[in-house]
Design a protein around this motif. Structure first.
Motif, PDB file in Angstrom:
ATOM      1  N   ALA A 148       0.608  -1.188  -0.083  1.00  9.94           N
ATOM      2  CA  ALA A 148       0.072   0.116  -0.047  1.00  9.94           C
ATOM      3  C   ALA A 148       0.787   1.231  -0.059  1.00  9.94           C
ATOM      4  O   ALA A 148       0.319   2.268  -0.081  1.00  9.94           O
ATOM      5  CB  ALA A 148      -0.992   0.008   1.222  1.00  9.94           C
ATOM      6  N   TYR A 149       2.134   1.005   0.236  1.00 10.11           N
ATOM      7  CA  TYR A 149       3.063   2.386   0.043  1.00 10.11           C
ATOM      8  C   TYR A 149       2.787   3.019  -1.207  1.00 10.11           C
ATOM      9  O   TYR A 149       2.781   2.570  -2.222  1.00 10.11           O
ATOM     10  CB  TYR A 149       4.389   2.021   0.588  1.00 10.11           C
ATOM     11  CG  TYR A 149       5.103   3.136   1.249  1.00 10.11           C
ATOM     12  CD1 TYR A 149       4.861   3.280   2.457  1.00 10.11           C
ATOM     13  CD2 TYR A 149       5.861   3.925   0.658  1.00 10.11           C
ATOM     14  CE1 TYR A 149       5.566   4.459   3.252  1.00 10.11           C
ATOM     15  CE2 TYR A 149       6.658   4.988   1.271  1.00 10.11           C
ATOM     16  CZ  TYR A 149       6.343   5.225   2.562  1.00 10.11           C
ATOM     17  OH  TYR A 149       7.001   6.179   3.102  1.00 10.11           O
ATOM     18  N   PRO A 150       2.415   4.442  -0.995  1.00 11.11           N
ATOM     19  CA  PRO A 150       2.097   5.125  -2.204  1.00 11.11           C
ATOM     20  C   PRO A 150       3.049   5.059  -3.093  1.00 11.11           C
ATOM     21  O   PRO A 150       2.643   5.479  -4.524  1.00 11.11           O
ATOM     22  CB  PRO A 150       1.922   6.454  -1.580  1.00 11.11           C
ATOM     23  CG  PRO A 150       1.665   6.450  -0.038  1.00 11.11           C
ATOM     24  CD  PRO A 150       2.492   5.364   0.086  1.00 11.11           C
ATOM     25  N   ASP A 151       4.316   5.148  -2.988  1.00 14.45           N
ATOM     26  CA  ASP A 151       5.411   5.052  -4.200  1.00 14.45           C
ATOM     27  C   ASP A 151       5.440   3.663  -4.920  1.00 14.45           C
ATOM     28  O   ASP A 151       6.239   3.425  -5.817  1.00 14.45           O
ATOM     29  CB  ASP A 151       6.446   5.883  -4.123  1.00 14.45           C
ATOM     30  CG  ASP A 151       7.330   5.137  -3.110  1.00 14.45           C
ATOM     31  OD1 ASP A 151       7.148   4.106  -2.506  1.00 14.45           O
ATOM     32  OD2 ASP A 151       8.736   5.767  -2.810  1.00 14.45           O
ATOM     33  N   ARG A 152       4.788   2.736  -4.260  1.00 13.24           N
ATOM     34  CA  ARG A 152       4.903   1.358  -4.743  1.00 13.24           C
ATOM     35  C   ARG A 152       3.545   0.725  -5.423  1.00 13.24           C
ATOM     36  O   ARG A 152       3.535   0.791  -6.294  1.00 13.24           O
ATOM     37  CB  ARG A 152       5.276   0.457  -3.490  1.00 13.24           C
ATOM     38  CG  ARG A 152       6.927   0.561  -3.024  1.00 13.24           C
ATOM     39  CD  ARG A 152       7.111  -0.762  -2.279  1.00 13.24           C
ATOM     40  NE  ARG A 152       8.402  -0.567  -1.537  1.00 13.24           N
ATOM     41  CZ  ARG A 152       9.586  -1.093  -2.151  1.00 13.24           C
ATOM     42  NH1 ARG A 152       9.445  -1.704  -3.332  1.00 13.24           N
ATOM     43  NH2 ARG A 152      10.667  -1.025  -1.467  1.00 13.24           N
ATOM     44  N   LEU A 153       2.525   0.794  -4.604  1.00 16.60           N
ATOM     45  CA  LEU A 153       1.085   0.248  -4.973  1.00 16.60           C
ATOM     46  C   LEU A 153       1.461  -0.875  -5.890  1.00 16.60           C
ATOM     47  O   LEU A 153       1.149  -0.825  -7.198  1.00 16.60           O
ATOM     48  CB  LEU A 153       0.410   1.392  -5.894  1.00 16.60           C
ATOM     49  CG  LEU A 153      -0.044   2.593  -4.697  1.00 16.60           C
ATOM     50  CD1 LEU A 153      -0.593   3.629  -5.326  1.00 16.60           C
ATOM     51  CD2 LEU A 153      -0.697   1.759  -3.607  1.00 16.60           C
TER      52      LEU A 153
END
Length: 586
Positions: free
Chosen positions: A518-523
């Motif tokens: 869920a980390y925003p720069d991973r998704l």
DNA sequence: GCCGTTTTCGGCCCGACTGTTTTCAGTCG
């Protein structure tokens, strides 16, 4: 530049040449459409080419497929090169300026002989300063002024930004918009409402009883640095932080139609229009036209119902099969944030020689946050200790010490809150090494409740190698979660190539879970892979990969990503209550 | 150039805003 952006840009340029050199606007549309489809693809276009799957992409026909193959094989396309020769190359960079399309760009570049892409914009600025642009017919004072403004914006403009960043900016503006006495509600639109991993422009809508008063309010937002355009229904502004925002206003009668229209996606709406057309209807942001009569819709539910289908959640409006499902009343019920009952990928602040970054928050802080989010279980998965410079004995000692630390803090936490509603799981995120071995011995791995296996190095390996690495890592009985599967970092690292159908097949047969990070720069993984995994029967788990207690609230981004992949509650393992979840873990 | 449960030919989404215009072209989403 990512390969998808690069390829899309190539096609956009071809489209631009056709636009100025030929009369065939439909061919132009076809190229631009192909470019848009590639840009929004969930995986690198050259991967699709390598796997002979280009024909599965709607909008890429025989012709463009052939050109793309040539492009990926030779690095250039003869037919395209011969087209590019017909125009001064400077026009392509001019097109990046707002308000300049292919025709204006061509006119300027030709007249002033801007043949170098790299210097064209600079030269244009100079021409404006020297007041030479007026030599161009059609270019009067107002046009020059507009251009000057755009140029200024261009130099500070930003590209696509992370959903999380756009979300924050939009939220602030929306809170302000809601304060107007005339506004009833305010919502994000476009890719922001569809929860795409990255967002270009920020689009917002306001539902208002008094549009003109509300537009005044819109334009009085203190964070605006300049108004780019403003009309009675639509305005476009630039904020002090450099981001551009589009705001549309609707009266309650047409709110549903407006929301639907501007949420898109473009491909979704075009598909809807072809369906409407077959029924003798015409669609626009105002509603549905039946002959001369305009039917307006308060809500999106009414709108979709009128077209003979279920309401389609914004997250899946990409023309990826959702319309067909909605027509047959077969849309899945997508997972929601309230369904999530735990998070298994959290890094603690336990201090030791770690292979990667430590977390920053104490176990107490993590547990408190977990309770706030109404979780039933929490899994601590710090990185494995570094492998160089530590003996097996030292590593073992560190792990024992960590376990003691976590257990002791857990007990003191339970005492302090006087409840026992939370289960602590002690896990670890273990590196998948370049050769596919795990960065921790089997004996030590056995001491954990579970481990997450993740790739943190050698991202350049071949598809075959990566597939082997991952399958080998997952073969360990305790390795039940594949962490951030493709390793992508948005705007900085491409996803690794791997034989995902083969990996998913293994996961499905052996009860391994695919993490949706869920980390925003991973998704990570992208929505297409989530869809594929679900179709192959793989269990998914949404984790935040938190390195700080504040990160735990990013769970919603993972849920949105899961929704974009058509995931229902039943597909996500950490929606299950504790006992059920523990059974799956075994 | 793409696409097809009426079609392999003949269509191709729709409207706002801007500037320079008295009816429209270009650009954008």
């Amino acid at each position: 530049m990512t390969i998808n952006r690069e390829t899309a840009q190539l096609l956009e340029r071809v489209a631009a040449v056709f636009r100025v050199k030929e009369g065939d606007t439909f061919r132009v549309k076809a190229y631009n459409n192909a470019a848009a489809v590639i840009e929004n693809l969930g995986e690198p276009i050259d991967n699709l080419w390598k796997e002979n799957r280009l024909d599965s992409v709607p909008g890429l026909g025989e012709g463009i497929q052939k050109y793309l193959s040539e492009y990926f094989t030779k690095g250039r396309v003869r037919h395209f090169d011969s087209q590019f020769k017909k125009v001064p190359a400077g026009m392509f960079s001019l097109m990046s300026i707002r308000g300049i399309g292919p025709i204006t760009a061509y006119k300027i570049a030709k007249k002033f002989k801007l043949t170098d892409e790299k210097t064209a914009i600079k030269k244009l600025s100079l021409l404006i300063k020297q007041k030479k642009l007026k030599n161009l017919e059609d270019f009067k004072d107002k046009s020059v002024l507009r251009l000057t403004k755009s140029l200024k914006i261009n130099s500070t403009g930003k590209g696509r930004i992370l959903l999380s960043e756009a979300f924050k900016i939009a939220e602030e503006y929306i809170n302000y918009l809601k304060k107007s006495p005339h506004s009833i509600e305010a919502e994000p639109l476009g890719s922001l409402r569809r929860k795409l991993a990255t967002v270009g422009d920020i689009d917002l809508a306001v539902n208002s009883n008094n549009p003109s008063k509300t537009m005044e309010h819109v334009l009085s937002y203190p964070n605006i640095s300049s108004v780019i355009t403003s009309g009675e229904k639509v305005s476009h502004v630039k904020l002090k932080n450099g981001f551009e925002v589009d705001i549309k206003i609707s009266e309650p009668m047409g709110w549903g139609s407006l929301l639907q229209h501007y949420t898109g996606s473009k491909m979704h709406n075009i598909h809807l229009r072809t369906i409407a057309k077959d029924k003798g209807l015409s669609l626009s942001e105002y509603g549905v036209k039946k002959g001369k009569k305009l039917l307006r819709f308060n809500t999106e539910i009414d709108f979709y119902r009128y077209l003979g289908m279920q309401m389609i959640p914004p997250e899946i409006r990409e023309d990826g099969g959702e319309i067909e499902l909605a027509q047959r009343n077969m849309l899945p019920t997508l997972v929601e944030q309230k369904d999530i009952k735990g998070d298994l990928h959290i890094h603690s602040d336990f201090d030791y020689p770690s292979s990667h970054d430590l977390g920053e928050s104490t176990l107490h802080e993590i547990l408190r946050q977990a309770q706030k989010q109404k979780y039933q279980y929490v899994g601590i998965a710090d990185h494995n200790p570094k492998i160089t410079g530590l003996s097996e004995k030292e590593t073992k000692r560190i792990l024992i010490e960590r376990k003691k630390y976590l257990e002791k803090n857990f007990r003191t936490y339970e005492k302090s809150v006087k409840t026992r509603t939370l289960k602590l799981l002690i896990g670890m995120e273990v590196d998948i090494r370049p050769d596919g071995d795990l960065a921790l011995s089997d004996k030590l791995i056995d001491t954990f409740d579970y481990i997450i296996v993740s790739i943190h190095s050698s991202f350049e390996k071949s598809k075959e190698d990566n597939t082997e690495r991952i399958l080998n890592a997952l073969s360990h009985p305790k390795a039940i979660i594949l962490g951030h599967p493709t390793g992508r970092i948005i705007n900085s690292r491409e996803p690794i190539p791997a034989d995902w159908p083969k990996i998913f097949d293994y996961c499905a047969k052996n009860g391994k879970m695919l993490e949706i990070n869920a980390y925003p720069d991973r998704l990570d993984p992208q929505e297409d892979l989530i869809k594929l995994a679900i179709n192959q029967g793989v269990r998914l788990i949404i984790n935040t990969d938190s390195h700080h207690v504040g990160h735990m609230e990013l769970m919603k981004f993972g849920v949105w990503q899961a929704k974009r992949g058509f995931a229902g509650k039943q597909d996500i393992v950490n929606t299950r209550p504790l006992q059920d979840f523990l059974r799956v873990l075994k």
